[in-house]
Design a protein around this motif. Sequence first.
Motif, mmCIF file in Angstrom:
data_model
loop_
_atom_site.group_PDB
_atom_site.id
_atom_site.type_symbol
_atom_site.label_atom_id
_atom_site.label_comp_id
_atom_site.label_asym_id
_atom_site.label_seq_id
_atom_site.Cartn_x
_atom_site.Cartn_y
_atom_site.Cartn_z
ATOM 1 N N ILE A 82 0.827 -1.212 0.000
ATOM 2 C CA ILE A 82 0.000 0.000 0.000
ATOM 3 C C ILE A 82 0.862 1.264 0.000
ATOM 4 N N ASP A 83 0.257 2.331 -0.425
ATOM 5 C CA ASP A 83 0.897 3.630 -0.476
ATOM 6 C C ASP A 83 1.186 4.145 0.940
ATOM 7 N N THR A 84 2.234 4.947 1.063
ATOM 8 C CA THR A 84 2.578 5.536 2.362
ATOM 9 C C THR A 84 1.387 6.310 2.950
ATOM 10 N N LYS A 85 0.624 6.986 2.090
ATOM 11 C CA LYS A 85 -0.507 7.797 2.571
ATOM 12 C C LYS A 85 -1.565 6.920 3.237
ATOM 13 N N VAL A 86 -1.807 5.751 2.658
ATOM 14 C CA VAL A 86 -2.777 4.803 3.241
ATOM 15 C C VAL A 86 -2.263 4.332 4.602
ATOM 16 N N ALA B 149 3.879 5.875 11.518
ATOM 17 C CA ALA B 149 3.928 5.343 10.153
ATOM 18 C C ALA B 149 5.325 5.467 9.561
ATOM 19 N N GLY B 150 5.696 4.486 8.766
ATOM 20 C CA GLY B 150 6.943 4.557 8.007
ATOM 21 C C GLY B 150 6.623 4.666 6.531
ATOM 22 N N LYS B 151 7.468 4.077 5.705
ATOM 23 C CA LYS B 151 7.245 4.127 4.249
ATOM 24 C C LYS B 151 6.450 2.910 3.791
ATOM 25 N N GLY B 152 5.594 3.108 2.784
ATOM 26 C CA GLY B 152 4.826 1.999 2.222
ATOM 27 C C GLY B 152 3.950 1.353 3.280
ATOM 28 N N HIS B 153 4.063 0.052 3.408
ATOM 29 C CA HIS B 153 3.205 -0.699 4.337
ATOM 30 C C HIS B 153 3.803 -0.778 5.737
ATOM 31 N N ARG B 154 4.939 -0.122 5.947
ATOM 32 C CA ARG B 154 5.661 -0.304 7.217
ATOM 33 C C ARG B 154 5.299 0.742 8.277
ATOM 34 N N PHE B 155 5.277 0.308 9.515
ATOM 35 C CA PHE B 155 5.137 1.242 10.625
ATOM 36 C C PHE B 155 5.820 0.665 11.861
ATOM 37 N N VAL B 156 5.757 1.414 12.955
ATOM 38 C CA VAL B 156 6.437 0.996 14.173
ATOM 39 C C VAL B 156 5.468 1.102 15.345
ATOM 40 N N VAL B 157 5.535 0.119 16.226
ATOM 41 C CA VAL B 157 4.742 0.167 17.455
ATOM 42 C C VAL B 157 5.720 0.209 18.637
ATOM 43 N N VAL B 158 5.557 1.216 19.486
ATOM 44 C CA VAL B 158 6.403 1.326 20.674
ATOM 45 C C VAL B 158 5.513 1.198 21.916
ATOM 46 N N LEU B 159 5.956 0.402 22.871
ATOM 47 C CA LEU B 159 5.258 0.275 24.160
ATOM 48 C C LEU B 159 6.128 0.916 25.223
ATOM 49 N N ARG B 160 5.535 1.801 25.995
ATOM 50 C CA ARG B 160 6.292 2.496 27.046
ATOM 51 C C ARG B 160 5.604 2.296 28.383
ATOM 52 N N GLY B 161 6.298 1.732 29.335
ATOM 53 C CA GLY B 161 5.708 1.518 30.652
ATOM 54 C C GLY B 161 6.642 0.693 31.504
ATOM 55 N N LYS B 162 6.192 0.450 32.735
ATOM 56 C CA LYS B 162 7.057 -0.304 33.665
ATOM 57 C C LYS B 162 6.989 -1.801 33.370
ATOM 58 N N GLY B 163 8.089 -2.497 33.611
ATOM 59 C CA GLY B 163 8.091 -3.955 33.592
ATOM 60 C C GLY B 163 7.961 -4.590 32.232
ATOM 61 N N LEU B 164 8.490 -3.933 31.190
ATOM 62 C CA LEU B 164 8.448 -4.514 29.847
ATOM 63 C C LEU B 164 9.851 -4.991 29.462
ATOM 64 N N GLU B 165 9.910 -6.033 28.664
ATOM 65 C CA GLU B 165 11.207 -6.544 28.248
ATOM 66 C C GLU B 165 11.062 -7.428 27.018
#
Length: 405
Positions: free
Chosen positions: A130-134, A158-174
Amino acid sequence: MNSDQLYHKLLVPNDSKLALVVLDGLGDIATESTGFRTPLEVARTPNLDILAKRSALGRMIAVAPGITPGSGPGHLGLFGYDPLEYEVGRGVIEALGLGIDLKHGDMAARANFCSLDAKGIVTDRRAGRIDTKVCEAQCTLLAAKIKKIGDVEVIIRAGKGHRFVVVLRGKGLEGQLGDSDPHREGLPIATVKPLTKSAKAAKTAKVLAAFYKQALPLLKNCKPANGFLLRGIAHQPKIPLFEERYGLKAAAIAIYPMYKGLAQLVGMKKVEGPNTVQQEFEAAVDALKAYDFVFVHVKGTDMAGEDGNFDAKVKAIEEADAALGQLLPHVDVLAVTGDHSTPVPVKGHSWHPQPVMICGEIAGWDGQDRFTERTANLGSLGVFDAKYLIRHMQANARRLDKFGA
Ligand code: ZN
């Protein structure tokens, strides 16, 4: 005592200024297809030529012999952190690349939209590219609806094309956690599983399961990108800070966010603003007023190598050479190198050791009038691991004391 402890014990503070200039993917190879010349040999480089006459030359191995590194491990190695010891997940590098200010303990995953059939089977792992805009619109949709899961903050970019990033921020993650990507079509989205036995990893897996539960219904009517896959799920590792390690206050100058992010990861201060190579070196001169060490990243050499474009790589080297001149009066020790080789005939990163030049008052002339792969082969530094580069620079700046009587 290990060698890091020894180096730390021998630190001698002084006022010297150091600069590390990285021409990304600089190293190349001479083959019949290029007339047995490399871009460094063909480029007109008056500044590098002057530097060669007061430099020690050599070759560096980025990670280990025969390993082709990505720019992430390539830069960590240059900054003196063994890329095998300090493994940084792809999600973390991707998040840094998108300009997210990661904090210690943040979890990051590379994500990409995919297509699912009515039974939840992955029919296209890239959702028809898919397009970056989508992608941006769908990320906005997810981010608007899912801000938190329990006590964990969710950041979606969102990144380019179909790519994106998910970040989780909080206590006790690994991390690290297994991918939800089944890595081939015809299978359902895999459950994210912890790869270690820690309670934190188990919590992270639970949070991601909850994230899927909330996110998939939101994408139900999004065609063709009605699902998503997660890969390279890991937390930002704890890395000893550059200043502590080297006794050097460091600034980083790069145009692309990923390199600023990698520098930030080790505690360098990123300088915002420059958009051209010329501006990058202007910023470097400026940064050296307040900092002991400046890292300058030039991207054009790597892009030309990836494209297999010999002339473009020559041009990128010449552009960097011209801009470099202004920096010379302001530095005591200067290193010029790449983070790995990106040879034109390979059209991609490679394992070939990258040429390196360390210039300074007491570097000693290796008898070479130019800085090329061939002259680097004849240099006094030989072939060494990239993680020792800054140690060489420190020594040349007389910032390391004698060991033993
Ligand atoms: Zn690179």
